[in-house]
Design a protein around this motif. Sequence first.
Motif, mmCIF file in Angstrom:
data_model
loop_
_atom_site.group_PDB
_atom_site.id
_atom_site.type_symbol
_atom_site.label_atom_id
_atom_site.label_comp_id
_atom_site.label_asym_id
_atom_site.label_seq_id
_atom_site.Cartn_x
_atom_site.Cartn_y
_atom_site.Cartn_z
ATOM 1 N N ALA A 61 7.390 28.232 19.534
ATOM 2 C CA ALA A 61 7.946 28.254 18.183
ATOM 3 C C ALA A 61 7.269 29.389 17.422
ATOM 4 C CB ALA A 61 7.718 26.926 17.464
ATOM 5 N N CYS A 62 7.941 29.883 16.391
ATOM 6 C CA CYS A 62 7.334 30.903 15.533
ATOM 7 C C CYS A 62 8.058 30.848 14.195
ATOM 8 C CB CYS A 62 7.447 32.288 16.160
ATOM 9 S SG CYS A 62 6.535 33.544 15.232
ATOM 10 N N LEU A 63 7.386 30.297 13.202
ATOM 11 C CA LEU A 63 8.024 30.062 11.922
ATOM 12 C C LEU A 63 7.063 30.315 10.770
ATOM 13 C CD1 LEU A 63 8.011 26.283 11.135
ATOM 14 C CD2 LEU A 63 7.350 27.084 13.401
ATOM 15 N N ALA A 64 7.644 30.526 9.609
ATOM 16 C CA ALA A 64 6.876 30.633 8.374
ATOM 17 C C ALA A 64 7.050 29.344 7.589
ATOM 18 C CB ALA A 64 7.361 31.821 7.547
ATOM 19 N N GLN A 102 10.516 25.048 25.481
ATOM 20 C CA GLN A 102 10.094 25.545 24.179
ATOM 21 C C GLN A 102 10.710 24.709 23.058
ATOM 22 O OE1 GLN A 102 11.614 29.001 26.118
ATOM 23 N NE2 GLN A 102 10.353 30.313 24.801
ATOM 24 N N ILE A 103 10.002 24.631 21.926
ATOM 25 C CA ILE A 103 10.534 23.909 20.773
ATOM 26 C C ILE A 103 11.746 24.648 20.210
ATOM 27 C CG2 ILE A 103 10.018 23.112 18.432
ATOM 28 C CD1 ILE A 103 7.106 22.758 19.344
ATOM 29 N N GLU A 104 11.630 25.956 20.050
ATOM 30 C CA GLU A 104 12.770 26.783 19.640
ATOM 31 C C GLU A 104 13.224 27.602 20.845
ATOM 32 O OE1 GLU A 104 14.323 29.544 15.983
ATOM 33 O OE2 GLU A 104 12.162 29.539 16.349
ATOM 34 N N ALA A 147 3.695 17.612 21.131
ATOM 35 C CA ALA A 147 4.205 16.245 21.287
ATOM 36 C C ALA A 147 5.557 16.203 21.983
ATOM 37 C CB ALA A 147 4.293 15.565 19.920
ATOM 38 N N GLN A 148 6.248 17.359 22.076
ATOM 39 C CA GLN A 148 7.519 17.358 22.805
ATOM 40 C C GLN A 148 7.314 17.111 24.291
ATOM 41 O OE1 GLN A 148 5.960 20.146 22.026
ATOM 42 N NE2 GLN A 148 6.419 21.799 23.435
ATOM 43 N N ILE A 149 6.078 17.272 24.766
ATOM 44 C CA ILE A 149 5.737 16.960 26.157
ATOM 45 C C ILE A 149 5.289 15.504 26.176
ATOM 46 C CG2 ILE A 149 4.251 17.553 28.110
ATOM 47 C CD1 ILE A 149 4.132 20.404 26.893
ATOM 48 N N ASN A 175 -4.312 19.576 27.363
ATOM 49 C CA ASN A 175 -3.643 20.318 26.308
ATOM 50 C C ASN A 175 -2.595 21.233 26.933
ATOM 51 O OD1 ASN A 175 -3.336 22.117 23.975
ATOM 52 N ND2 ASN A 175 -4.730 23.463 25.073
ATOM 53 N N PHE A 176 -1.337 21.172 26.443
ATOM 54 C CA PHE A 176 -0.273 22.009 26.987
ATOM 55 C C PHE A 176 0.265 23.001 25.961
ATOM 56 C CE2 PHE A 176 0.401 17.993 29.585
ATOM 57 C CZ PHE A 176 -0.304 18.464 30.674
#
Length: 278
Positions: free
Chosen positions: A118-121, A232-234, A138-140, A148-149
Amino acid sequence: MTNPLASPAPDAASQQRWQQQTRPWLGEAGFARLREEFDEQGYVIVPSVLDGESVQALRAAIEPHMRHTGRNNFEGERSNRVYALLAKAPELISDLVTHPLPLALAEAELGDSALLSACLAINLLPGESEQPWHHDDAQIEIPLPRPNFGVSAFWALDELTERNGATEFYPGSHRWSEADCARPPCEFDKAIMPAGSLMLAKGTLRHRGGANRSQAPRLIITPQYCAGWARQIENMMAAVPRHIARRLPERVRQLMGYSTHAAFMGYVDGVHPDRLLT
């Protein structure tokens, strides 16, 4: 028992490369100390990494896109969130996601096939409330405690203070169980740091955005990295149009997903995904 999802131990050449790349900010042997602290506490803070000119350039690139507030108390109903940053400010965000400090730590933790998840502001407006406690990988859905992933970077474009919503976190919570997360202690720390500073956190560190009780907004950018085998989240390859992706540096394309894990995981029609851009 061996963890089949664990990243391979880094070799000496990789460790030397990370040390050299991060020396301007950490000094001699600083990366080894950084990793020790990261493993012990679950986070590190490196103050004043970006200069004022870089901070202002990032702000100017993001501010035109800060048009909408969040849809729930996680996004923040009094917060602006800007997603798909690589599509909106390709050059500046490319430099940020491949900055030697977060990238070296992500590669050391997750392996060279790590992805940008992810990459967000996030711009907290005055009156914003605390975010729910969470951890970023937590998506894992593997129960805690576990390895840690993910690695999350928090770049402060404003000074983060007691009152304006500095990230709140529990040091050492990367080792917590599910039961620990359900019964957190009352006391926690806050990532108070000057503009241009960087906080790095393990994907299992419990944290949240604080409440903004000041009279001014506070802005951060958070690139988040995940293991190469994780979803990936996004969806970066969909979020960034191909005509933009073609112009990005090779390492950025690899982080987006134009890369493979474990020889061929991630191929497209039997060939390397970067071939899509030729």
